[in-house]
Design a protein around this motif. Structure first.
Motif, PDB file in Angstrom:
ATOM      1  N   UNK A  58       0.816  -1.223   0.000  1.00 35.43           N
ATOM      2  CA  UNK A  58       0.000   0.000   0.000  1.00 35.43           C
ATOM      3  C   UNK A  58       0.849   1.274   0.000  1.00 35.43           C
ATOM      4  N   UNK A  59       2.152   1.124   0.120  1.00 33.57           N
ATOM      5  CA  UNK A  59       3.059   2.267   0.171  1.00 33.57           C
ATOM      6  C   UNK A  59       3.482   2.640  -1.247  1.00 33.57           C
ATOM      7  N   UNK A  60       3.071   3.818  -1.698  1.00 33.25           N
ATOM      8  CA  UNK A  60       3.362   4.264  -3.065  1.00 33.25           C
ATOM      9  C   UNK A  60       4.843   4.326  -3.384  1.00 33.25           C
ATOM     10  N   UNK A  61       5.635   4.786  -2.441  1.00 31.09           N
ATOM     11  CA  UNK A  61       7.081   4.881  -2.665  1.00 31.09           C
ATOM     12  C   UNK A  61       7.694   3.486  -2.817  1.00 31.09           C
ATOM     13  N   UNK A  62       7.256   2.537  -1.986  1.00 30.49           N
ATOM     14  CA  UNK A  62       7.765   1.163  -2.083  1.00 30.49           C
ATOM     15  C   UNK A  62       7.376   0.541  -3.428  1.00 30.49           C
TER      16      UNK A  62
END
Length: 196
Positions: free
Chosen positions: A164-168
């Motif tokens: 759910x983490x956009x950067x990841x």
């Protein structure tokens, strides 16, 4: 590089996309069955052509998806996730569409969401020559040499649980696309700044 494709368990085959033929060439060369998503219209044709198209896509284990709906992308990812959770191999083109100029576009992060959610490896794949067999907007294939290269599987332990983490997702997607670029030798198009 067929030995790089795990013979069992969930795996994503992420490839550059040059031609409609890619979705035939990769499953034919892979050492196990690979499912792709295909627009639902391929199952709705009539006459001999409709029958042939349905037969080919069914034999290739393609999964029909509606592309017009606003939620189509989410539904497509859910279908792919179901295939992976059942232990299957799923093929995806992170660019989202076929290259019209031979360059490799920046990947969309759906591939990373799938990999992180299913917690499975991603095998980068490069196709060569399929754009000569059937260029974009061409109706009929023509003879030409095609090659498919399967790279070493990628895993992402540092981003585990971070779907759910956009950067990841961007980090994982860029790593996959770099591996595809290395295998394909394609010039990059629209990648912008690293990490952007």
């Amino acid at each position: 590089g067929r030995q790089n494709v795990p013979l069992t368990g969930p795996v994503i085959l992420a490839s550059n996309h040059l031609s409609f033929i890619d979705s035939i060439a990769i499953p034919l060369m892979a050492p196990r069955r690979v499912s792709y998503l295909a627009k639902a219209e391929y199952w709705q044709g009539t006459g001999l052509k409709g029958w042939f198209t349905r037969t080919v896509f069914t034999a290739l284990q393609a999964q029909p998806v509606e592309r017009q709906a606003q939620r189509a992308a989410t539904a497509a990812l859910d279908t792919a996730l179901g295939l992976l959770q059942a232990g299957g191999a799923f093929g995806i083109y992170p660019e989202g569409t076929r290259s019209r100029d031979g360059r490799l576009a920046r990947g969309k992060t759906g591939v990373a969401w799938l990999a992180l959610t299913a917690d499975c490896p991603v095998v980068p794949v490069a196709v060569h020559g399929t754009d000569r067999v059937q260029p974009v907007d061409s109706r009929w294939p023509r003879p030409h040499k095609v090659s498919v290269t399967f790279g070493e599987p990628l895993t992402f332990p540092e981003q585990r649980g971070m779907a759910r983490n956009g950067r990841a997702r961007r980090v994982v997607t860029d790593r996959i696309m770099e591996a595809i670029a290395e295998l394909s030798g394609q010039e990059k198009a629209g990648w912008g700044q690293p990490g952007a």
